[in-house]
Structures are given as structure tokens and as C-alpha cells.
Design a protein around this motif. Structure first.
Motif, PDB file in Angstrom:
ATOM      1  N   UNK A 103       0.827  -1.213   0.000  1.00  7.72           N
ATOM      2  CA  UNK A 103       0.000   0.000   0.000  1.00  7.72           C
ATOM      3  C   UNK A 103       0.858   1.259   0.000  1.00  7.72           C
ATOM      4  N   UNK A 104       1.902   1.292   0.849  1.00  8.25           N
ATOM      5  CA  UNK A 104       2.768   2.476   0.931  1.00  8.25           C
ATOM      6  C   UNK A 104       3.519   2.740  -0.371  1.00  8.25           C
ATOM      7  N   UNK A 105       4.083   1.672  -0.962  1.00  6.83           N
ATOM      8  CA  UNK A 105       4.944   1.847  -2.124  1.00  6.83           C
ATOM      9  C   UNK A 105       4.193   1.914  -3.445  1.00  6.83           C
ATOM     10  N   UNK A 106       3.171   1.060  -3.615  1.00 10.08           N
ATOM     11  CA  UNK A 106       2.501   0.978  -4.919  1.00 10.08           C
ATOM     12  C   UNK A 106       1.130   1.625  -4.951  1.00 10.08           C
ATOM     13  N   UNK A 107       0.516   1.807  -3.777  1.00  5.79           N
ATOM     14  CA  UNK A 107      -0.837   2.357  -3.725  1.00  5.79           C
ATOM     15  C   UNK A 107      -1.930   1.310  -3.884  1.00  5.79           C
ATOM     16  N   UNK A 108      -1.564   0.040  -4.050  1.00  2.00           N
ATOM     17  CA  UNK A 108      -2.550  -1.039  -4.171  1.00  2.00           C
ATOM     18  C   UNK A 108      -2.828  -1.637  -2.803  1.00  2.00           C
ATOM     19  N   UNK A 109      -4.110  -1.856  -2.517  1.00  2.00           N
ATOM     20  CA  UNK A 109      -4.508  -2.491  -1.257  1.00  2.00           C
ATOM     21  C   UNK A 109      -4.834  -3.944  -1.561  1.00  2.00           C
ATOM     22  N   UNK A 110      -3.985  -4.828  -1.065  1.00  2.00           N
ATOM     23  CA  UNK A 110      -4.214  -6.256  -1.268  1.00  2.00           C
ATOM     24  C   UNK A 110      -4.719  -6.865   0.036  1.00  2.00           C
ATOM     25  N   UNK A 111      -5.530  -7.879  -0.089  1.00  2.00           N
ATOM     26  CA  UNK A 111      -6.028  -8.560   1.111  1.00  2.00           C
ATOM     27  C   UNK A 111      -5.358  -9.910   1.300  1.00  2.00           C
ATOM     28  N   UNK A 112      -4.940 -10.516   0.202  1.00  3.29           N
ATOM     29  CA  UNK A 112      -4.290 -11.822   0.294  1.00  3.29           C
ATOM     30  C   UNK A 112      -2.986 -11.810  -0.490  1.00  3.29           C
ATOM     31  N   UNK A 113      -1.995 -12.422   0.114  1.00  5.69           N
ATOM     32  CA  UNK A 113      -0.705 -12.600  -0.551  1.00  5.69           C
ATOM     33  C   UNK A 113      -0.296 -14.051  -0.357  1.00  5.69           C
ATOM     34  N   UNK A 114       0.210 -14.658  -1.401  1.00  6.70           N
ATOM     35  CA  UNK A 114       0.642 -16.054  -1.340  1.00  6.70           C
ATOM     36  C   UNK A 114       2.144 -16.111  -1.137  1.00  6.70           C
ATOM     37  N   UNK A 115       2.554 -16.708  -0.013  1.00  5.92           N
ATOM     38  CA  UNK A 115       3.983 -16.875   0.230  1.00  5.92           C
ATOM     39  C   UNK A 115       4.481 -18.024  -0.638  1.00  5.92           C
ATOM     40  N   UNK A 116       5.590 -17.773  -1.366  1.00  2.00           N
ATOM     41  CA  UNK A 116       6.089 -18.796  -2.283  1.00  2.00           C
ATOM     42  C   UNK A 116       7.416 -19.407  -1.837  1.00  2.00           C
ATOM     43  N   UNK A 117       8.249 -18.671  -1.118  1.00  2.00           N
ATOM     44  CA  UNK A 117       9.486 -19.230  -0.576  1.00  2.00           C
ATOM     45  C   UNK A 117      10.183 -18.194   0.294  1.00  2.00           C
ATOM     46  N   UNK A 118      11.277 -18.608   0.933  1.00  2.45           N
ATOM     47  CA  UNK A 118      12.157 -17.733   1.712  1.00  2.45           C
ATOM     48  C   UNK A 118      13.574 -17.920   1.179  1.00  2.45           C
ATOM     49  N   UNK A 119      14.401 -16.876   1.292  1.00  4.79           N
ATOM     50  CA  UNK A 119      15.787 -17.004   0.841  1.00  4.79           C
ATOM     51  C   UNK A 119      16.683 -16.007   1.575  1.00  4.79           C
ATOM     52  N   UNK A 120      17.910 -16.445   1.841  1.00  4.60           N
ATOM     53  CA  UNK A 120      18.966 -15.536   2.276  1.00  4.60           C
ATOM     54  C   UNK A 120      19.519 -14.899   1.013  1.00  4.60           C
ATOM     55  N   UNK A 121      19.625 -13.576   0.998  1.00  2.00           N
ATOM     56  CA  UNK A 121      20.031 -12.893  -0.228  1.00  2.00           C
ATOM     57  C   UNK A 121      21.535 -12.689  -0.347  1.00  2.00           C
ATOM     58  N   UNK A 122      22.233 -12.548   0.753  1.00  2.00           N
ATOM     59  CA  UNK A 122      23.681 -12.362   0.734  1.00  2.00           C
ATOM     60  C   UNK A 122      24.257 -13.007   1.992  1.00  2.00           C
ATOM     61  N   UNK A 123      24.208 -14.355   2.064  1.00  2.45           N
ATOM     62  CA  UNK A 123      24.521 -15.049   3.314  1.00  2.45           C
ATOM     63  C   UNK A 123      25.959 -14.950   3.784  1.00  2.45           C
ATOM     64  N   UNK A 124      26.848 -14.466   2.943  1.00  2.00           N
ATOM     65  CA  UNK A 124      28.232 -14.298   3.371  1.00  2.00           C
ATOM     66  C   UNK A 124      28.463 -13.071   4.228  1.00  2.00           C
ATOM     67  N   UNK A 125      27.487 -12.132   4.224  1.00  8.14           N
ATOM     68  CA  UNK A 125      27.727 -10.898   4.968  1.00  8.14           C
ATOM     69  C   UNK A 125      26.486 -10.293   5.629  1.00  8.14           C
ATOM     70  N   UNK A 126      25.287 -10.705   5.231  1.00 11.79           N
ATOM     71  CA  UNK A 126      24.062 -10.093   5.763  1.00 11.79           C
ATOM     72  C   UNK A 126      23.186 -11.181   6.386  1.00 11.79           C
ATOM     73  N   UNK A 127      22.639 -10.909   7.582  1.00  8.84           N
ATOM     74  CA  UNK A 127      21.825 -11.901   8.300  1.00  8.84           C
ATOM     75  C   UNK A 127      20.415 -12.033   7.750  1.00  8.84           C
TER      76      UNK A 127
END
Length: 193
Positions: A103-127
Motif C-alpha cells: 500500500x505504501x509503495x505501490x498504492x494497491x490495497x491487497x487482502x491476500x498474498x501467497x507466500x512462495x518461498x524464503x531465501x537468504x540474499x547475501x549469506x556471506x555478509x548479511x543476516x
């Protein structure tokens, strides 16, 4: 379950100006049974969530463009980056976070979001671990212009592209953001668009 081969010996805060940069000294038991002391720096900025909004009928997606200083100082001449909507959890659960950020960034109000996966983006330096979501949108879900929060210094441009165009933008280097590429490829692999 903690790894029995790792023992944290000391954690020093090197900086806590924006987020926290720690120097962690630890002991690691190697395959041959010997132990070795190592130290590494790890940047802790909290965990985050990212979402790709898509429309099955028009075969379009919503992305954003904003200035990203680290890309600028690493050769991105304008510093502008096209990416999927994302944000830090800030003590929210991932779903609440991504609805708020959408809502803040795009202005769209969504009610449902489907989680598809999780990932570490830079595991050598960022938690940070990132929670990846997708959600369908339609233009009647647009409740404001988006653009981010002024008090957070955000100046976000909301973009709508055809899905096919975004795939070409990956090939040309116009889209270089890993989380965005991952979500676009997810839609492609799953045959969603």
C-alpha cells in the motif's frame, strides 16, 4: 538445533548507525576434528518481505523504481533500480509487512498474498532472510498513488510492465535486482503468466 561444531566466542558492535554491523569471533570444529578460531563481519538489518503483483488478464506486473546508493557507488550510473515492492518486517509478521509495504509503495490495497518461498540474499555478509510473496492485482484495488513514505525519505516511482517486457529487461540488464528476478522467474516456471 544449534550446530555443535560452532561456538560463538565474542561479538563486537562495529557500527549501529543505520543498522548493526557486528564482528563475530567463533570457533569451528573442522572435519579432521581440530578447532580453528575465525572472525567475520555480519550486517544485521532485520528480516524482510518482497512481493510481485501480477494481473492474469492483462499479463502485467507492478514494479517500482527508486534510488539505491549501494548500486550507485558500485557502477550503476543513475543509482536507480527497478525492483519488486519490498520492506523490512519492523516487528510485523511477513504477511502484515508486505500488505503494508504494498500500500505504501505501490498504492494497491491487497487482502491476500501467497507466500512462495524464503531465501537468504547475501549469506556471506548479511543476516537477513527474505520472505517472497505474489498476489494478483486489479486497477480497482488502487487506493492511492503509492510512492513510499516521505518521512522515510522514499521517492518511489510505480511502474506497470507486461510480463514479457520484464523478461526482456532481465536479458538487457534493465532489471538487475535479485529478488525481482527470482519472483519473475517464479511466475514463469510455475506458468502463472
Amino acid at each position: 538445533m544449534q550446530n555443535p561444531n560452532i561456538t560463538i566466542l565474542k561479538t563486537e558492535i562495529l557500527s549501529d548507525n543505520w543498522y548493526t554491523l557486528n564482528k563475530v569471533t567463533y570457533s569451528i570444529r573442522k572435519k579432521d576434528g581440530t578447532e580453528e578460531t575465525q572472525s567475520r563481519e555480519a550486517y544485521d538489518r532485520g528480516n524482510g518481505a518482497v512481493i510481485l503483483l501480477y494481473n492474469r488478464v492483462s499479463r502485467n506486473v507492478i514494479l517500482t523504481r527508486q534510488f539505491r546508493l549501494p548500486t550507485y557507488i558500485n557502477g550503476n550510473a543513475t543509482g536507480m533500480l527497478i525492483e519488486a515492492c519490498a520492506g523490512l518486517l519492523d516487528h510485523d509478521n511477513p504477511e502484515d509487512c508486505i500488505r503494508r509495504e504494498t500500500e505504501e509503495e505501490t498504492g494497491y490495497k491487497i487482502t491476500q498474498a501467497q507466500k512462495v518461498f524464503e531465501a537468504y540474499m547475501s549469506p556471506g555478509s548479511v543476516t537477513e532472510i527474505l520472505h517472497f510473496f505474489i498476489a494478483e492485482y486489479s486497477h480497482d484495488m488502487k487506493i492511492n498513488d503509492g510512492g513510499g513514505l516521505e518521512e522515510e525519505g522514499e521517492q518511489i516511482e510505480v511502474l506497470e510492465f507486461s510480463f514479457e517486457e520484464t523478461l526482456k529487461m532481465i536479458d538487457t540488464g534493465e532489471i538487475k535486482d535479485a529478488k525481482t528476478i527470482m519472483l519473475l522467474q517464479h511466475l514463469r516456471i510455475k506458468g502463472i503468466l
